[in-house]
Design a protein around this motif. Structure first.
Motif, PDB file in Angstrom:
ATOM      1  N   ASN A   1      37.125  35.107  31.555  1.00 23.52           N
ATOM      2  CA  ASN A   1      37.380  33.999  30.808  1.00 23.52           C
ATOM      3  C   ASN A   1      38.892  33.531  30.908  1.00 23.52           C
ATOM      4  O   ASN A   1      39.649  34.402  30.578  1.00 23.52           O
ATOM      5  N   GLN A   2      39.445  32.178  31.203  1.00 25.25           N
ATOM      6  CA  GLN A   2      40.716  31.893  31.248  1.00 25.25           C
ATOM      7  C   GLN A   2      41.472  32.344  30.052  1.00 25.25           C
ATOM      8  O   GLN A   2      42.677  32.668  30.146  1.00 25.25           O
ATOM      9  N   LYS A   3      40.966  32.497  28.777  1.00 25.28           N
ATOM     10  CA  LYS A   3      41.314  32.520  27.611  1.00 25.28           C
ATOM     11  C   LYS A   3      41.699  34.117  27.460  1.00 25.28           C
ATOM     12  O   LYS A   3      42.722  34.380  26.753  1.00 25.28           O
ATOM     13  N   LEU A   4      41.232  34.978  28.422  1.00 26.82           N
ATOM     14  CA  LEU A   4      41.718  36.530  28.496  1.00 26.82           C
ATOM     15  C   LEU A   4      42.705  36.677  29.408  1.00 26.82           C
ATOM     16  O   LEU A   4      43.161  37.732  29.405  1.00 26.82           O
ATOM     17  N   ILE A   5      42.960  35.687  30.315  1.00 26.84           N
ATOM     18  CA  ILE A   5      43.921  36.136  31.335  1.00 26.84           C
ATOM     19  C   ILE A   5      45.363  35.698  30.785  1.00 26.84           C
ATOM     20  O   ILE A   5      45.778  34.427  30.646  1.00 26.84           O
ATOM     21  N   THR A   6      46.203  36.734  30.966  1.00 23.54           N
ATOM     22  CA  THR A   6      47.514  36.533  30.607  1.00 23.54           C
ATOM     23  C   THR A   6      48.568  36.807  31.703  1.00 23.54           C
ATOM     24  O   THR A   6      49.748  36.637  31.183  1.00 23.54           O
ATOM     25  N   HIS A   7      48.064  37.466  32.602  1.00 24.16           N
ATOM     26  CA  HIS A   7      49.067  37.468  33.741  1.00 24.16           C
ATOM     27  C   HIS A   7      49.130  36.296  34.847  1.00 24.16           C
ATOM     28  O   HIS A   7      48.166  35.698  35.022  1.00 24.16           O
ATOM     29  N   ARG A   8      50.287  35.945  35.146  1.00 26.11           N
ATOM     30  CA  ARG A   8      50.575  34.886  36.003  1.00 26.11           C
ATOM     31  C   ARG A   8      49.843  34.823  37.350  1.00 26.11           C
ATOM     32  O   ARG A   8      49.152  34.001  37.760  1.00 26.11           O
ATOM     33  N   HIS A   9      49.845  36.013  37.855  1.00 28.74           N
ATOM     34  CA  HIS A   9      49.471  36.092  39.134  1.00 28.74           C
ATOM     35  C   HIS A   9      48.145  36.486  39.171  1.00 28.74           C
ATOM     36  O   HIS A   9      47.417  37.711  38.634  1.00 28.74           O
ATOM     37  N   THR A  10      47.197  35.804  39.778  1.00 28.28           N
ATOM     38  CA  THR A  10      45.854  35.922  39.572  1.00 28.28           C
ATOM     39  C   THR A  10      45.140  35.814  41.206  1.00 28.28           C
ATOM     40  O   THR A  10      44.022  35.821  41.496  1.00 28.28           O
ATOM     41  N   ASP A  11      46.103  36.162  42.251  1.00 24.64           N
ATOM     42  CA  ASP A  11      45.664  36.455  43.485  1.00 24.64           C
ATOM     43  C   ASP A  11      46.092  37.808  43.896  1.00 24.64           C
ATOM     44  O   ASP A  11      45.786  38.101  45.254  1.00 24.64           O
ATOM     45  N   LYS A  12      46.101  38.654  43.198  1.00 21.83           N
ATOM     46  CA  LYS A  12      46.637  40.065  43.569  1.00 21.83           C
ATOM     47  C   LYS A  12      46.196  41.024  42.511  1.00 21.83           C
ATOM     48  O   LYS A  12      46.262  40.528  41.322  1.00 21.83           O
ATOM     49  N   PHE A  13      46.022  42.351  42.742  1.00 22.92           N
ATOM     50  CA  PHE A  13      45.672  43.306  41.776  1.00 22.92           C
ATOM     51  C   PHE A  13      44.513  42.835  40.966  1.00 22.92           C
ATOM     52  O   PHE A  13      44.517  42.967  39.845  1.00 22.92           O
ATOM     53  N   LEU A  14      43.532  42.270  41.820  1.00 21.54           N
ATOM     54  CA  LEU A  14      42.368  41.882  40.999  1.00 21.54           C
ATOM     55  C   LEU A  14      41.318  42.999  40.334  1.00 21.54           C
ATOM     56  O   LEU A  14      40.471  42.673  39.541  1.00 21.54           O
ATOM     57  N   ASP A  15      41.763  44.211  40.665  1.00 15.63           N
ATOM     58  CA  ASP A  15      40.836  45.245  40.063  1.00 15.63           C
ATOM     59  C   ASP A  15      41.694  45.749  39.105  1.00 15.63           C
ATOM     60  O   ASP A  15      41.592  47.061  38.695  1.00 15.63           O
ATOM     61  N   ARG A  16      42.687  45.282  38.370  1.00 12.04           N
ATOM     62  CA  ARG A  16      43.663  45.784  37.535  1.00 12.04           C
ATOM     63  C   ARG A  16      42.909  46.227  36.350  1.00 12.04           C
ATOM     64  O   ARG A  16      43.320  47.163  35.646  1.00 12.04           O
ATOM     65  N   PHE A  17      41.709  45.827  35.773  1.00 15.15           N
ATOM     66  CA  PHE A  17      40.854  46.103  34.799  1.00 15.15           C
ATOM     67  C   PHE A  17      39.616  46.872  35.612  1.00 15.15           C
ATOM     68  O   PHE A  17      38.869  46.003  36.393  1.00 15.15           O
TER      69      PHE A  17
END
Length: 409
Positions: free
Chosen positions: A311-327
Motif C-alpha cells: 500500500n502506498q501509505k506504507l512505502i517510505t523509500h523514494r526508490h521503488t525500482d530496485k531492492f524490491l525484496d527489501r522486506f
C-alpha cells in the motif's frame, strides 16, 4: 594436527575443527569478534577440565566476562591475536604465532579474507574504488602464511563473486590468484557448495577452495570426494526454531518453550544445562510492523511480496525500482535464505515466519540458522553479534569440512 585460523571472525570455521585439530592461534582484526573467540576458547578449556558450570554461570549472568577470563590461563587468551593482517603488523603476528608453535609443525591453514570486495552486490558502485581497495589482495597475506609455515593443506572460504571478479586490468582475478598460490608451492581446486546440503538450516552457497602442497596433489581430489559423501538432507526453519519461545518485537525471552528434538539436541542443545541466551528481537516502528505482518502472511501462502506492491501509505523509500525484496520473510518448511552481515543494520530481510509474533528474528535464531550451538555467546552487543553471525561460516558445515580432512590425512 595443528592449524592456524586467519581472518577468524566469530570462529564459525574454527568451530568445526576443534574436536580433531589443535588451534594454534586465531588472527582477527575486530575487537568484539576477538572477545567472542577468547570466550569460546575459555569454554573449551572449562569443558576439558570438567568445569562447564563456570561458563554456564557466565551465561546466567552470575559471572562477568572478566571473571571468566580471570579463570583461565593467560596463554589461552593470547591465542587470539587481535590485529589486522597488513604490512605493518604481519611480522609481529608471525612472532606471536612462532612463540606458540615452538618446535612443532603447522599442519593446516584455514580462513577466508573479508568477502565484501568480491561481492556482486554493489559491484558497479564499488568499481571506482578498486585501485584503493586493499581487501582485494588480502589473499596475498594468506600466501605469506603458507610460505612461512608450509602446512600440508589449507581451506579458503569466500563468496561466489570471487570467481567472476575482475582485476583492475579487466581480467579475472581468480586465475591470477591460483597462479600465485602455485608459485608458493601449493595447488588448489574449488567447489561452489551450499551449506544446506550438509545439514545447515540455511541456503548458503560459498566457494570452498582446498589446497595442498604441489607434491601431494591427489589430496585435493580426495578431499572433495570425501566431502561429497558427507552430504545430508536440508533442515527447515520449523525444525530449527521448534523449542524457542514466542516473543514480540523489542522484547527478550530466554526460556526454552519445548523439550528439544533429536536434531536440536545434536546441533544446538547437546548439554541439558545450557541456558538460552541472546534471544532478543529488535524494536520496530508501526509502519515496519504493518509491513512485516503483510509480508509474513503472504509468505505463509507461498507469495513473496515486493516493496512496490505494498500500500502506498506504507512505502517510505523514494526508490521503488530496485531492492524490491527489501522486506522478506522466512518460510517455515524450507531452509532460511542466506544470512548476511546486513542483518546487523535491520531485520527487514529476516522476518519471522509466524506473523502473529510480527517481528524480525532474534540474535539466537539467527545463530541457529547459521548453525551455531546455543552455548556460543557473541560479544559484545546485539549489532556486533549479528554482524559476526552474518559473516560466519556455518559450524555445522565446517564440521563436515574438518571430518573430510581428518579422513584423508
Amino acid at each position: 594436527m595443528n592449524i592456524i585460523d586467519l581472518f577468524s571472525g566469530a570462529g564459525g570455521l574454527t568451530e568445526g575443527f576443534r574436536h580433531d585439530f589443535n588451534i594454534v592461534g586465531h588472527v582477527e582484526k575486530e575487537a568484539a569478534a576477538s572477545e567472542t573467540l577468547r570466550l569460546r576458547d575459555a569454554f573449551y578449556y572449562f569443558k576439558a577440565n570438567h568445569r562447564e558450570s563456570t561458563y554456564y554461570d557466565f551465561l546466567n549472568n552470575k559471572l562477568s566476562l572478566q571473571d571468566v577470563f580471570g579463570s583461565v590461563p593467560t596463554r589461552l587468551l593470547k591465542g587470539t591475536i587481535n590485529e589486522e593482517i597488513n604490512d605493518n603488523n604481519i611480522q609481529n603476528i608471525f612472532k606471536q604465532l612462532d612463540e606458540r608453535i615452538g618446535s612443532a609443525s603447522v599442519d593446516g591453514l584455514i580462513g577466508g579474507p573479508p568477502c565484501q570486495a568480491y561481492s556482486t552486490i554493489g559491484r558497479a558502485r564499488n568499481a571506482p574504488k578498486k585501485a584503493s581497495d586493499g581487501r582485494i589482495y588480502l589473499y596475498r597475506y594468506y600466501i605469506d602464511f603458507l610460505r612461512r609455515y608450509l602446512p600440508k593443506f589449507f581451506v579458503f572460504e569466500n563468496v561466489r563473486g570471487l570467481l567472476s571478479f575482475k582485476d583492475m586490468d579487466g581480467q579475472l582475478l581468480f586465475p591470477k590468484m591460483k597462479l600465485e598460490f602455485q608459485k608458493a608451492g601449493y595447488n588448489l581446486d574449488y567447489r561452489v557448495l551450499d551449506a544446506s546440503d550438509f545439514g545447515t538450516p540455511q541456503s548458503r552457497k560459498r566457494v570452498i577452495i582446498f589446497g595442498a602442497r604441489s607434491s601431494d596433489t591427489q589430496m585435493i581430489q580426495r578431499f572433495f570426494d570425501e566431502l561429497s559423501h558427507l552430504k545430508t538432507r536440508a533442515h527447515t526453519v520449523r525444525e530449527t526454531f521448534y523449542d524457542l519461545p514466542r516473543l514480540s518485537a523489542g522484547t527478550e525471552n530466554n526460556n526454552y518453550a519445548k523439550i528439544p528434538t533429536k536434531f536440536i539436541k545434536k546441533n544446538f542443545r547437546g548439554n541439558a544445562s545450557i541456558p538460552l541466551t541472546q534471544n532478543c528481537s529488535r524494536p520496530n516502528n508501526d509502519n515496519d510492523l504493518q509491513i512485516y505482518q503483510i509480508v509474513a502472511k503472504a509468505k505463509a501462502n507461498g507469495i513473496n511480496v515486493k516493496y512496490n506492491e505494498l500500500n502506498q501509505k506504507l512505502i517510505t523509500h523514494r526508490h521503488t525500482d530496485k531492492f524490491l525484496d527489501r522486506f522478506k520473510a522466512l518460510g517455515w518448511d524450507e531452509p532460511s535464505h542466506t544470512i548476511v552481515a546486513h542483518i546487523a543494520k535491520d531485520g527487514h530481510h529476516y522476518i519471522h515466519p509466524d506473523y502473529t509474533q510480527n517481528r524480525s528474528i532474534t540474535v539466537r535464531e539467527a545463530a541457529r540458522l547459521q548453525g551455531f550451538p546455543d552455548d556460543y555467546y557473541f560479544e559484545s552487543s546485539r549489532t556486533s553479534a549479528l554482524t559476526q553471525i552474518g559473516n560466519a561460516v556455518p559450524p555445522i558445515f565446517s564440521k563436515k569440512v574438518a571430518e573430510a580432512i581428518n579422513s584423508i590425512i
